[in-house]
Design a protein around this motif. Structure first.
Motif, mmCIF file in Angstrom:
data_model
loop_
_atom_site.group_PDB
_atom_site.id
_atom_site.type_symbol
_atom_site.label_atom_id
_atom_site.label_comp_id
_atom_site.label_asym_id
_atom_site.label_seq_id
_atom_site.Cartn_x
_atom_site.Cartn_y
_atom_site.Cartn_z
ATOM 1 N N GLU A 128 -73.905 -3.036 90.217
ATOM 2 C CA GLU A 128 -75.389 -3.111 90.313
ATOM 3 C C GLU A 128 -75.875 -4.269 89.454
ATOM 4 O O GLU A 128 -75.746 -4.225 88.217
ATOM 5 N N PRO A 129 -76.447 -5.292 89.978
ATOM 6 C CA PRO A 129 -76.500 -5.596 91.429
ATOM 7 C C PRO A 129 -75.169 -6.191 91.885
ATOM 8 O O PRO A 129 -74.452 -6.804 91.100
ATOM 9 N N PRO A 130 -74.760 -6.016 93.170
ATOM 10 C CA PRO A 130 -73.500 -6.572 93.658
ATOM 11 C C PRO A 130 -73.571 -8.096 93.718
ATOM 12 O O PRO A 130 -74.622 -8.665 94.008
ATOM 13 N N PRO A 131 -72.443 -8.773 93.430
ATOM 14 C CA PRO A 131 -72.418 -10.227 93.543
ATOM 15 C C PRO A 131 -72.644 -10.663 94.986
ATOM 16 O O PRO A 131 -72.377 -9.915 95.934
ATOM 17 N N GLU A 132 -73.084 -11.898 95.125
ATOM 18 C CA GLU A 132 -73.359 -12.400 96.472
ATOM 19 C C GLU A 132 -72.076 -12.582 97.302
ATOM 20 O O GLU A 132 -72.101 -12.438 98.519
ATOM 21 N N PHE A 133 -70.994 -12.938 96.646
ATOM 22 C CA PHE A 133 -69.749 -13.203 97.401
ATOM 23 C C PHE A 133 -68.981 -11.930 97.724
ATOM 24 O O PHE A 133 -67.910 -11.986 98.320
ATOM 25 N N ALA A 134 -69.497 -10.743 97.322
ATOM 26 C CA ALA A 134 -68.796 -9.491 97.632
ATOM 27 C C ALA A 134 -68.757 -9.278 99.132
ATOM 28 O O ALA A 134 -67.726 -8.870 99.705
ATOM 29 N N THR A 135 -69.887 -9.552 99.808
ATOM 30 C CA THR A 135 -69.906 -9.391 101.268
ATOM 31 C C THR A 135 -68.956 -10.371 101.931
ATOM 32 O O THR A 135 -68.279 -10.037 102.913
ATOM 33 N N THR A 136 -68.868 -11.583 101.386
ATOM 34 C CA THR A 136 -67.948 -12.587 101.960
ATOM 35 C C THR A 136 -66.498 -12.123 101.837
ATOM 36 O O THR A 136 -65.698 -12.281 102.770
ATOM 37 N N MET A 137 -66.149 -11.547 100.685
ATOM 38 C CA MET A 137 -64.772 -11.070 100.495
ATOM 39 C C MET A 137 -64.455 -9.899 101.422
ATOM 40 O O MET A 137 -63.347 -9.800 101.959
ATOM 41 N N VAL A 138 -65.450 -9.033 101.630
ATOM 42 C CA VAL A 138 -65.208 -7.924 102.573
ATOM 43 C C VAL A 138 -65.005 -8.462 103.973
ATOM 44 O O VAL A 138 -64.131 -8.009 104.726
ATOM 45 N N GLY A 139 -65.813 -9.454 104.374
ATOM 46 C CA GLY A 139 -65.643 -10.048 105.698
ATOM 47 C C GLY A 139 -64.304 -10.725 105.844
ATOM 48 O O GLY A 139 -63.642 -10.619 106.903
ATOM 49 N N ALA A 140 -63.858 -11.422 104.765
ATOM 50 C CA ALA A 140 -62.528 -12.057 104.812
ATOM 51 C C ALA A 140 -61.436 -11.004 104.925
ATOM 52 O O ALA A 140 -60.422 -11.180 105.616
#
Length: 270
Positions: A128-140
């Motif tokens: 909290e708050p999640p980093p911006e690149f967390a979604t990118t890593m999940v997508g990768a």
């Protein structure tokens, strides 16, 4: 080997000759021509004689034996060539080895990357708050998971195609190999039959038919004819009446000794 000369019995075929000979002696009672077995010569004596004459006995089936050896050598060479052609990882074909390595490693690497990216990405999303690149890593991570599934599918299809191809090749090779082995078996049976009918049985029959045969004097075997007379004749000794006239015995006369009364002058009487 030449067709007009008897090939030498190879060492690997000597046991087969002995088995055939032992089988003929074992079933001699079933053959009328060998009914005299045991009367003058027993099975051990006949076997010794037949082993001593192996070269001449096997010469009776020289043509069949030459064909058998030639067929066997050709089949052995063909099977060796087939095994060499099916050897895995041929050095002359590096592409086959590289393809196999890629097929095995691709799912493992893609799966490992997918696991790492997904695990790290979802852990970062829990912050909290999640980093911006967390979604990118999940997508990768999901991308590498899809790559892993595709690699597994490609590997499975490749294995299936290889299995089908190798199965058809193996069946064809197995069929060809069985046909070659059948040729060897037929050639061997022909040689065994000829050796038994034209060599071993005539030798045993002729050995038993010789009236003067004896266990201590085995006769050499002649394939084209009958056995020579086995044994020996007793020497002739002339009796005393049949010999030459005896020479006259020498005579001896005893020496003549004179008595003392007839001696020399030194012994004259007074």
């Amino acid at each position: 080997m030449h067709m007009n000369s008897a090939p030498h019995l190879l060492t690997e075929d000597r046991p087969e000759y002995e088995r055939l000979l032992d089988d003929a002696l074992r079933h001699a009672h079933e053959r009328p021509e060998l009914a005299a077995l045991g009367e003058r010569l027993n099975a051990v004596q006949l076997r010794t004689m037949a082993l001593a004459a192996v070269a001449l006995i096997t010469a009776t089936a020289a043509t069949e034996y030459e064909h058998y050896v030639k067929t066997r050598d050709e089949v052995r060479a063909a099977l060796c060539d087939r095994d060499a052609a099916r050897a895995p990882d041929d050095p002359g074909r590096p592409g086959a080895g590289i393809g196999a390595v890629v097929t095995v490693l691709a799912p493992m690497l893609a799966g490992t990357a997918a696991l790492i990216f997904l695990l790290v990405g979802y852990i970062l999303k829990m912050l909290e708050p999640p980093p911006e690149f967390a979604t990118t890593m999940v997508g990768a991570g999901w991308f590498f998971a899809a790559v892993t599934a595709a690699a597994i599918f490609v590997a499975a299809v490749g294995l299936l195609v290889a299995a089908l191809r190798n199965g058809s090749t193996s069946r064809a090779a197995r069929g060809a190999g069985e046909a070659l082995l059948d040729d060897v078996a037929q050639a061997k049976d022909a040689w065994r039959q000829a050796l038994l009918e034209r060599g071993i049985l005539p030798f045993l029959r002729d050995a038993l038919a010789q009236p003067a045969a004896g266990p201590a004097a085995p006769a050499p075997y002649r394939p084209a004819g009958r056995l020579p007379k086995i044994g020996y004749s007793r020497p002739d000794f002339a009796g005393p009446d049949d010999g030459p006239a005896a020479a006259p015995r020498p005579t001896f006369t005893s020496p003549d000794f004179s008595s003392p009364d007839f001696g020399g002058p030194e012994h004259e009487l007074d």
